[in-house]
Design a protein around this motif. Sequence first.
Motif, short mmCIF file in Angstrom:
data_model
loop_
_atom_site.label_atom_id
_atom_site.label_comp_id
_atom_site.label_asym_id
_atom_site.label_seq_id
_atom_site.Cartn_x
_atom_site.Cartn_y
_atom_site.Cartn_z
N ARG A 36 0.85 -1.19 0.00
CA ARG A 36 0.00 0.00 0.00
C ARG A 36 0.89 1.24 0.00
NH1 ARG A 36 0.00 -2.33 4.85
NH2 ARG A 36 -1.83 -3.58 4.35
N ALA A 37 0.29 2.35 -0.42
CA ALA A 37 1.07 3.58 -0.53
C ALA A 37 0.48 4.67 0.38
CB ALA A 37 1.08 4.08 -1.97
N VAL A 38 1.37 5.50 0.90
CA VAL A 38 0.95 6.74 1.57
C VAL A 38 1.02 7.83 0.51
CG1 VAL A 38 1.48 8.40 3.38
CG2 VAL A 38 1.86 5.94 3.78
N VAL A 39 -0.08 8.56 0.33
CA VAL A 39 -0.15 9.54 -0.76
C VAL A 39 -0.40 10.94 -0.21
CG1 VAL A 39 -0.97 7.80 -2.39
CG2 VAL A 39 -2.63 9.19 -1.12
N ALA A 40 -0.09 11.91 -1.05
CA ALA A 40 -0.40 13.31 -0.76
C ALA A 40 -1.09 13.89 -1.98
CB ALA A 40 0.87 14.09 -0.43
N TYR A 41 -2.00 14.82 -1.76
CA TYR A 41 -2.72 15.42 -2.88
C TYR A 41 -1.82 16.40 -3.62
CZ TYR A 41 -6.71 13.46 -0.42
OH TYR A 41 -7.58 12.59 0.20
N THR A 42 -2.14 16.58 -4.88
CA THR A 42 -1.37 17.48 -5.73
C THR A 42 -2.29 18.08 -6.78
OG1 THR A 42 0.56 17.62 -7.20
CG2 THR A 42 -0.73 15.61 -7.32
N ASP A 43 -1.81 19.10 -7.46
CA ASP A 43 -2.55 19.63 -8.61
C ASP A 43 -1.77 19.38 -9.91
OD1 ASP A 43 -0.45 21.35 -8.34
OD2 ASP A 43 -1.66 23.17 -8.12
N ASP A 44 -0.78 18.48 -9.82
CA ASP A 44 0.10 18.19 -10.95
C ASP A 44 -0.37 16.91 -11.65
OD1 ASP A 44 2.18 17.43 -12.64
OD2 ASP A 44 3.74 18.14 -11.28
N TRP A 45 -0.92 17.06 -12.86
CA TRP A 45 -1.43 15.91 -13.59
C TRP A 45 -0.33 14.91 -13.93
CZ3 TRP A 45 -6.43 14.64 -14.35
CH2 TRP A 45 -7.39 15.62 -14.12
N ARG A 46 0.85 15.42 -14.24
CA ARG A 46 1.94 14.51 -14.58
C ARG A 46 2.39 13.70 -13.37
NH1 ARG A 46 7.20 13.24 -15.49
NH2 ARG A 46 7.80 12.82 -17.65
N ALA A 47 2.42 14.33 -12.21
CA ALA A 47 2.80 13.61 -10.99
C ALA A 47 1.80 12.50 -10.68
CB ALA A 47 2.91 14.58 -9.82
N ASP A 48 0.52 12.77 -10.92
CA ASP A 48 -0.49 11.76 -10.71
C ASP A 48 -0.31 10.60 -11.69
OD1 ASP A 48 -3.30 11.15 -9.40
OD2 ASP A 48 -3.54 10.78 -11.55
N ALA A 49 -0.03 10.93 -12.94
CA ALA A 49 0.19 9.89 -13.95
C ALA A 49 1.42 9.05 -13.62
CB ALA A 49 0.33 10.51 -15.33
N ALA A 50 2.43 9.68 -13.02
CA ALA A 50 3.69 9.00 -12.73
C ALA A 50 3.54 7.91 -11.67
CB ALA A 50 4.74 10.01 -12.28
N ARG A 51 2.47 7.95 -10.88
CA ARG A 51 2.29 6.93 -9.84
C ARG A 51 1.51 5.73 -10.35
NH1 ARG A 51 -2.33 6.45 -7.02
NH2 ARG A 51 -1.17 5.77 -5.20
N ARG A 52 1.05 5.79 -11.59
CA ARG A 52 0.28 4.67 -12.14
C ARG A 52 1.22 3.57 -12.61
NH1 ARG A 52 -5.15 6.12 -12.55
NH2 ARG A 52 -5.47 8.32 -12.07
N ASP A 53 0.66 2.38 -12.82
CA ASP A 53 1.52 1.22 -13.06
C ASP A 53 2.13 1.18 -14.46
OD1 ASP A 53 -0.95 0.71 -14.25
OD2 ASP A 53 -1.38 -1.07 -13.04
N PHE A 54 1.30 1.21 -15.50
CA PHE A 54 1.79 1.02 -16.87
C PHE A 54 1.48 2.23 -17.72
CE2 PHE A 54 0.27 -3.15 -15.24
CZ PHE A 54 1.52 -3.66 -14.93
N THR A 55 2.28 2.42 -18.73
CA THR A 55 2.11 3.59 -19.59
C THR A 55 0.72 3.64 -20.23
OG1 THR A 55 3.05 2.42 -21.49
CG2 THR A 55 4.58 3.67 -20.10
N ILE A 56 0.18 2.47 -20.57
CA ILE A 56 -1.14 2.47 -21.23
C ILE A 56 -2.26 2.82 -20.26
CG2 ILE A 56 -0.39 0.81 -22.97
CD1 ILE A 56 -2.04 -1.33 -21.49
N ASN A 57 -1.96 2.80 -18.95
CA ASN A 57 -2.96 3.16 -17.95
C ASN A 57 -2.73 4.56 -17.38
OD1 ASN A 57 -4.09 0.62 -18.20
ND2 ASN A 57 -2.95 -0.24 -16.48
N ALA A 58 -1.71 5.25 -17.86
CA ALA A 58 -1.30 6.53 -17.26
C ALA A 58 -1.78 7.74 -18.06
CB ALA A 58 0.22 6.58 -17.11
#
Length: 390
Positions: free
Chosen positions: A100-122
Amino acid sequence: MLRIDPPGFRSDPALAPVLETLPEARFVGGCVRDALARLPIADVDLATPRRPEQVMEALQRAGLRAVPTGIDHGTVTAVSGGRGFEITTLRHDVATDGRRAVVAYTDDWRADAARRDFTINAMSMGRDGAVYDYFGGIGDLCDGRIRFVGEPAMRIAEDYLRVLRFFRFHARYGRVDPEPAELAALAAAVPHLCRLSAERVWSELKRILETPDPRGAIGLMARLGVLDAVLPEGAAPARFERLVATGAPADLLLRLAALLDGDADALADRLRLSAAERERLIGLHGAPVPHPSDDDAALRRMLADAPAEVLIGRAWLAGGGAEWDALRTRLAAISRPVFPLEGRDALALGFSPGPAVGEALRAVRTWWLASGCVADAAACRAELARYRPG
């Protein structure tokens, strides 16, 4: 930036009020991937920079029901038109422990995409059809390549379930061999798969087996040692490959039975299969196994003790080709015979209640089976009379 024609789900009347309430929201995850792949879309998920409490407040002001389904992780479900749409606040990982992950909120779309597993899901997509692809997901989807976002070993260490998710997506979307970095990271993670719960393993294994043609993914799992970790009872990837190649139904339990080369009871216990799943798996691994050389009498004897569905499944596991297809057709066409006597028949013939009744009925049933299950009730009663005491 790629812009695609508006997929049908964006004009969904149930979704429209949600989009009007959160105009900054984007579509994320599987719905974007499948819209690009021109595949049916199951779930529509959204992301927004707004914090969860702000999302709930906005939805409620618009007269929409807001359910805090995963509010600790930033997810709110908007209910509109009797359907639910998950809306998650943009996040970035602060710490992970492999589950499991500890997360923090952001307004950065790229940062959110960077935490996803695979490129096709990001990837994410705006209401205007603009696709935001920060890590090459469009190219990977077109090429049929499953690739982790960022460093594979690091992404797997964040959640070891991603090993099995990799094979699930490879089974559905993969058309080329994974890159060496992916293969090395997957193999290195095998010792850690024991940390995953049985429920999570079974959930992913089911999804792999339910894909139209999972042979490539299962073969790769076997090659990397993942299959032995998932099925320590024993695995038979060659038999599984033959089953799928013969055109057998894409039946989850049939495929699992083909893949398993070990104790079905032990597997059912470990993966916590439902009672129905357990019964079916054990039945498919049972005996006798019908053969094309069996005559109708032999098939009727088998059908007296097992449903046609189970025997047909055993036949799929045993062989393929025209003669086996003909056998399965015969099994489906034969009515299941039912032994025509009960205890009351013995009592009517003068038997006293007790063990002798069961012994006599078992003897008559053995006779009935040997004769091909064709003797009627009168003939069986006549045979039963031969066992009447005195």
